[in-house]
Write a protein that holds these residues in place. Structure first.
Motif, PDB file in Angstrom:
ATOM      1  N   GLU A 156       0.849  -1.180   0.000  1.00  0.00           N
ATOM      2  CA  GLU A 156       0.000   0.000   0.000  1.00  0.00           C
ATOM      3  C   GLU A 156       0.891   1.237   0.000  1.00  0.00           C
ATOM      4  O   GLU A 156       2.079   1.167   0.329  1.00  0.00           O
ATOM      5  CB  GLU A 156      -0.937   0.028   1.221  1.00  0.00           C
ATOM      6  CG  GLU A 156      -1.952  -1.097   1.272  1.00  0.00           C
ATOM      7  CD  GLU A 156      -2.989  -1.061   0.150  1.00  0.00           C
ATOM      8  OE1 GLU A 156      -2.983  -0.101  -0.656  1.00  0.00           O
ATOM      9  OE2 GLU A 156      -3.802  -1.997   0.069  1.00  0.00           O
ATOM     10  N   LEU A 157       0.310   2.385  -0.382  1.00  0.00           N
ATOM     11  CA  LEU A 157       1.050   3.636  -0.489  1.00  0.00           C
ATOM     12  C   LEU A 157       0.768   4.531   0.712  1.00  0.00           C
ATOM     13  O   LEU A 157      -0.364   4.595   1.204  1.00  0.00           O
ATOM     14  CB  LEU A 157       0.672   4.369  -1.768  1.00  0.00           C
ATOM     15  CG  LEU A 157       0.822   3.592  -3.075  1.00  0.00           C
ATOM     16  CD1 LEU A 157       0.407   4.466  -4.243  1.00  0.00           C
ATOM     17  CD2 LEU A 157       2.247   3.094  -3.253  1.00  0.00           C
ATOM     18  N   TRP A 158       1.814   5.237   1.152  1.00  0.00           N
ATOM     19  CA  TRP A 158       1.705   6.191   2.252  1.00  0.00           C
ATOM     20  C   TRP A 158       2.372   7.496   1.838  1.00  0.00           C
ATOM     21  O   TRP A 158       3.227   7.508   0.949  1.00  0.00           O
ATOM     22  CB  TRP A 158       2.357   5.651   3.517  1.00  0.00           C
ATOM     23  CG  TRP A 158       1.645   4.465   4.096  1.00  0.00           C
ATOM     24  CD1 TRP A 158       1.732   3.165   3.709  1.00  0.00           C
ATOM     25  CD2 TRP A 158       0.699   4.493   5.166  1.00  0.00           C
ATOM     26  NE1 TRP A 158       0.903   2.366   4.454  1.00  0.00           N
ATOM     27  CE2 TRP A 158       0.256   3.156   5.368  1.00  0.00           C
ATOM     28  CE3 TRP A 158       0.174   5.493   5.980  1.00  0.00           C
ATOM     29  CZ2 TRP A 158      -0.669   2.823   6.349  1.00  0.00           C
ATOM     30  CZ3 TRP A 158      -0.744   5.158   6.957  1.00  0.00           C
ATOM     31  CH2 TRP A 158      -1.166   3.834   7.140  1.00  0.00           C
ATOM     32  N   GLY A 159       1.994   8.585   2.485  1.00  0.00           N
ATOM     33  CA  GLY A 159       2.586   9.872   2.155  1.00  0.00           C
ATOM     34  C   GLY A 159       2.640  10.788   3.358  1.00  0.00           C
ATOM     35  O   GLY A 159       2.047  10.517   4.408  1.00  0.00           O
ATOM     36  N   ALA A 160       3.378  11.885   3.215  1.00  0.00           N
ATOM     37  CA  ALA A 160       3.494  12.873   4.288  1.00  0.00           C
ATOM     38  C   ALA A 160       3.734  14.242   3.681  1.00  0.00           C
ATOM     39  O   ALA A 160       4.384  14.374   2.626  1.00  0.00           O
ATOM     40  CB  ALA A 160       4.633  12.514   5.238  1.00  0.00           C
ATOM     41  N   LEU A 161       3.183  15.278   4.347  1.00  0.00           N
ATOM     42  CA  LEU A 161       3.429  16.658   3.943  1.00  0.00           C
ATOM     43  C   LEU A 161       4.765  17.103   4.525  1.00  0.00           C
ATOM     44  O   LEU A 161       5.073  16.834   5.688  1.00  0.00           O
ATOM     45  CB  LEU A 161       2.310  17.573   4.439  1.00  0.00           C
ATOM     46  CG  LEU A 161       0.893  17.232   3.968  1.00  0.00           C
ATOM     47  CD1 LEU A 161      -0.115  18.197   4.587  1.00  0.00           C
ATOM     48  CD2 LEU A 161       0.800  17.289   2.448  1.00  0.00           C
ATOM     49  N   LEU A 162       5.570  17.797   3.716  1.00  0.00           N
ATOM     50  CA  LEU A 162       6.863  18.251   4.216  1.00  0.00           C
ATOM     51  C   LEU A 162       6.758  19.532   5.027  1.00  0.00           C
ATOM     52  O   LEU A 162       7.678  19.873   5.767  1.00  0.00           O
ATOM     53  CB  LEU A 162       7.828  18.456   3.037  1.00  0.00           C
ATOM     54  CG  LEU A 162       8.080  17.205   2.186  1.00  0.00           C
ATOM     55  CD1 LEU A 162       9.201  17.457   1.201  1.00  0.00           C
ATOM     56  CD2 LEU A 162       8.405  16.003   3.061  1.00  0.00           C
ATOM     57  N   MET A 163       5.635  20.244   4.894  1.00  0.00           N
ATOM     58  CA  MET A 163       5.367  21.402   5.745  1.00  0.00           C
ATOM     59  C   MET A 163       4.025  21.169   6.426  1.00  0.00           C
ATOM     60  O   MET A 163       3.013  21.784   6.110  1.00  0.00           O
ATOM     61  CB  MET A 163       5.336  22.693   4.912  1.00  0.00           C
ATOM     62  CG  MET A 163       6.662  23.010   4.226  1.00  0.00           C
ATOM     63  SD  MET A 163       8.019  23.259   5.405  1.00  0.00           S
ATOM     64  CE  MET A 163       7.487  24.769   6.194  1.00  0.00           C
ATOM     65  N   PRO A 164       3.990  20.231   7.380  1.00  0.00           N
ATOM     66  CA  PRO A 164       2.711  19.789   7.948  1.00  0.00           C
ATOM     67  C   PRO A 164       2.090  20.847   8.856  1.00  0.00           C
ATOM     68  O   PRO A 164       2.776  21.656   9.470  1.00  0.00           O
ATOM     69  CB  PRO A 164       3.102  18.545   8.748  1.00  0.00           C
ATOM     70  CG  PRO A 164       4.531  18.797   9.137  1.00  0.00           C
ATOM     71  CD  PRO A 164       5.137  19.561   7.996  1.00  0.00           C
ATOM     72  N   SER A 165       0.756  20.799   8.929  1.00  0.00           N
ATOM     73  CA  SER A 165       0.029  21.698   9.827  1.00  0.00           C
ATOM     74  C   SER A 165      -0.094  21.114  11.228  1.00  0.00           C
ATOM     75  O   SER A 165      -0.294  21.849  12.190  1.00  0.00           O
ATOM     76  CB  SER A 165      -1.372  21.982   9.261  1.00  0.00           C
ATOM     77  OG  SER A 165      -2.076  20.757   9.053  1.00  0.00           O
ATOM     78  N   GLU A 166       0.025  19.795  11.332  1.00  0.00           N
ATOM     79  CA  GLU A 166      -0.088  19.153  12.637  1.00  0.00           C
ATOM     80  C   GLU A 166       1.295  18.785  13.166  1.00  0.00           C
ATOM     81  O   GLU A 166       2.209  18.467  12.416  1.00  0.00           O
ATOM     82  CB  GLU A 166      -0.953  17.897  12.547  1.00  0.00           C
ATOM     83  CG  GLU A 166      -0.467  16.887  11.519  1.00  0.00           C
ATOM     84  CD  GLU A 166      -1.379  15.688  11.425  1.00  0.00           C
ATOM     85  OE1 GLU A 166      -0.993  14.704  10.780  1.00  0.00           O
ATOM     86  OE2 GLU A 166      -2.478  15.730  12.015  1.00  0.00           O
ATOM     87  N   VAL A 167       1.468  18.855  14.470  1.00  0.00           N
ATOM     88  CA  VAL A 167       2.744  18.526  15.119  1.00  0.00           C
ATOM     89  C   VAL A 167       2.455  17.531  16.240  1.00  0.00           C
ATOM     90  O   VAL A 167       1.657  17.836  17.133  1.00  0.00           O
ATOM     91  CB  VAL A 167       3.419  19.790  15.684  1.00  0.00           C
ATOM     92  CG1 VAL A 167       4.734  19.417  16.372  1.00  0.00           C
ATOM     93  CG2 VAL A 167       3.672  20.800  14.583  1.00  0.00           C
ATOM     94  N   PRO A 168       3.085  16.335  16.268  1.00  0.00           N
ATOM     95  CA  PRO A 168       3.984  15.866  15.220  1.00  0.00           C
ATOM     96  C   PRO A 168       3.203  15.423  13.980  1.00  0.00           C
ATOM     97  O   PRO A 168       2.058  15.011  14.088  1.00  0.00           O
ATOM     98  CB  PRO A 168       4.671  14.684  15.890  1.00  0.00           C
ATOM     99  CG  PRO A 168       3.663  14.167  16.855  1.00  0.00           C
ATOM    100  CD  PRO A 168       2.935  15.376  17.371  1.00  0.00           C
ATOM    101  N   PRO A 169       3.821  15.500  12.798  1.00  0.00           N
ATOM    102  CA  PRO A 169       3.116  15.095  11.572  1.00  0.00           C
ATOM    103  C   PRO A 169       2.856  13.593  11.560  1.00  0.00           C
ATOM    104  O   PRO A 169       3.595  12.814  12.151  1.00  0.00           O
ATOM    105  CB  PRO A 169       4.091  15.501  10.465  1.00  0.00           C
ATOM    106  CG  PRO A 169       5.428  15.502  11.133  1.00  0.00           C
ATOM    107  CD  PRO A 169       5.195  15.936  12.544  1.00  0.00           C
ATOM    108  N   GLN A 170       1.804  13.202  10.870  1.00  0.00           N
ATOM    109  CA  GLN A 170       1.441  11.797  10.780  1.00  0.00           C
ATOM    110  C   GLN A 170       1.400  11.362   9.318  1.00  0.00           C
ATOM    111  O   GLN A 170       0.910  12.107   8.459  1.00  0.00           O
ATOM    112  CB  GLN A 170       0.063  11.553  11.422  1.00  0.00           C
ATOM    113  CG  GLN A 170       0.016  11.860  12.903  1.00  0.00           C
ATOM    114  CD  GLN A 170       0.913  10.928  13.704  1.00  0.00           C
ATOM    115  OE1 GLN A 170       1.017   9.740  13.396  1.00  0.00           O
ATOM    116  NE2 GLN A 170       1.562  11.469  14.731  1.00  0.00           N
ATOM    117  N   PRO A 171       1.902  10.165   9.003  1.00  0.00           N
ATOM    118  CA  PRO A 171       1.766   9.673   7.631  1.00  0.00           C
ATOM    119  C   PRO A 171       0.312   9.371   7.316  1.00  0.00           C
ATOM    120  O   PRO A 171      -0.460   8.997   8.209  1.00  0.00           O
ATOM    121  CB  PRO A 171       2.616   8.396   7.626  1.00  0.00           C
ATOM    122  CG  PRO A 171       2.618   7.937   9.049  1.00  0.00           C
ATOM    123  CD  PRO A 171       2.577   9.184   9.888  1.00  0.00           C
TER     124      PRO A 171
END
Length: 431
Positions: free
Chosen positions: A245-260
């Motif tokens: 399956e495919l996963w992704g993440a934003l490099l400038m996330p709005s949430e801290v800590p970022p989640q995949p």
């Protein structure tokens, strides 16, 4: 014997003058049109390895429209891995070995990336832990090296991109566990995940999130805003061993800590992954087969980032051959892809706006680089030809031979055809 030849994808013969390896399959592919139980797929992977010997694996356009900087996989040990293919679009094209600085710290280049930073096309090179920006000036094609950064020693995979103002790196880091956190030997812990880390010139290194230990195919969008990867699922039966399956993440996330975040459902076996220039579209080479993920033939699919749909848009169908790899050519989403049909490797370019496909006359053995409209450069080799570069301009091709390692001077391949007693048309490589 006919049954043996049809069943085995490779045979090893001992002859008086040495060892001969024969690769055999049915002329139209081994059970390509239907789901097999592994034989055809194993053969296709073997063929891909055979055609990958000493390929020109990276081509970087220089300022001159006809000059290409070529990184070669293989070559004579200790020799310079960078060459300039000069005036490729003309009949008098030639290959010039690059001159390294006398104080060069580089002995071998591991990987290269060609990225656009604003109006400038940059060549980035990795040697060991070091990242460099590589420049090339005539006359003599003298190389200039500018060190940029070091990557962690535990880095497993790297993806590179550039927005208009800065470079961005994303890595899968096999980081060490915190000292003292090891579980007792009688209760071994679950495999620790990879750390997804991001580097920018302004912020340096920072940790984004974790990725499963079985992750691969790390990619970053060209604008440096998003990254994605595939993760192999834990199998309960052998035939499901390659479900991903495919996963992704934003490099400038709005949430801290970022989640995949998940990007697919039922992807099946994933062989390739790319992101559009803005990261909003995910392109994947997969078979979307849950029942037979190892052997079902793959197609190229596209979907919007974060939109998990049961039936994504199918851009290129695998009918009539086996798709092995693909890549994006530009921001318009044009795609190059390789298709194996029997022993023949074909390369095509898909134009999504017009929904048409252009077939390149000579098949490529690596990535395809577009220099201009209808102008493509790529490496090529076959059973009868040593590796070379092909310059294809509106279907008119010019070939430039590449230097060979001495050990390949006595390697000769031949394609043979015959009819079995059962009437099957067979073809094979004799090396």
């Amino acid at each position: 014997l006919n049954v043996l030849l049809f069943t085995c994808y490779s045979l090893l013969f001992h002859a008086e003058d040495g060892i001969r390896v024969v690769f055999v399959q049915a002329e139209d592919g081994i059970r390509d049109a239907q789901e097999s139980r592994g034989l055809g797929d194993v053969y296709k992977r073997q063929l891909e390895v055979l055609l990958d010997v000493h390929e020109a694996c990276f081509v970087h356009p220089l300022a001159n429209r006809g000059d290409m900087l070529v990184l070669m996989r293989g070559g004579q040990p200790g020799a310079c891995p960078l060459w300039v293919a000069q005036s490729m679009g003309s009949e008098d094209g030639r290959l010039v070995q690059c001159e390294w600085p006398t104080t060069s710290p580089i002995s071998c280049i591991d990987q290269c990336w060609s990225v656009r930073l604003g109006d400038e096309q940059l060549l980035l090179a990795k040697s060991g832990r070091e990242f460099y920006s590589v420049g090339c000036e005539a006359p003599g094609f003298f190389l200039m090296l500018q060190p940029l950064l070091e990557v962690p020693t535990t880095t497993e995979q790297i993806a590179v991109a550039a927005n208009p103002t800065e470079l961005t790196l994303v890595i899968l880091d096999d980081h060490l566990p915190t000292p003292g956190s090891e579980a007792p030997i009688l209760f071994p812990p679950a495999p620790r995940p990879y750390a997804v880390k991001c580097w920018t010139e302004g912020a340096g290194w920072r940790r984004l999130c974790d990725a499963d230990r079985n992750s691969s195919l790390l990619r970053i969008s060209p604008d440096g805003s998003r990254c994605a990867w595939s993760s192999r699922l834990v199998a309960h039966v052998e035939e499901e061993a390659d479900r991903q399956e495919l996963w992704g993440a934003l490099l400038m996330p709005s949430e801290v800590p970022p989640q995949p975040q998940p990007l697919s459902s039922g992807a099946g076996r994933v062989s390739g992954l790319e992101l559009s220039s803005d990261g909003n579209t995910v392109f994947v080479l997969s078979n979307r087969s849950v029942e037979f993920p190892i052997t079902a033939a793959p197609s190229i699919w596209s979907s919007e980032w974060g939109a998990i749909v049961s039936e994504p848009e199918c851009m290129v169908v695998s009918s009539g051959g086996h798709l092995t790899s693909f890549g994006l050519l530009d921001s318009a989403g044009e795609i190059w892809f390789h298709r194996h049909v029997g022993l023949e490797s074909r390369t095509c370019v898909y134009h999504p706006t017009a929904k048409t496909t252009t077939h390149l006359a000579t098949g490529a053995t690596g990535r395809v680089t577009r220099v201009d409209q209808d102008v493509y450069v790529y490496g090529h080799e076959s059973a009868s030809e040593y590796p070379g570069l092909i310059w294809s301009d509106a279907g008119v091709e010019t070939r430039l031979d590449l230097p060979q390692h001495p050990q390949f001077s006595s390697l000769h391949c031949e394609t043979v055809h015959w009819i079995s007693e059962s009437g099957e048309t067979l073809a094979g490589f004799v090396c």
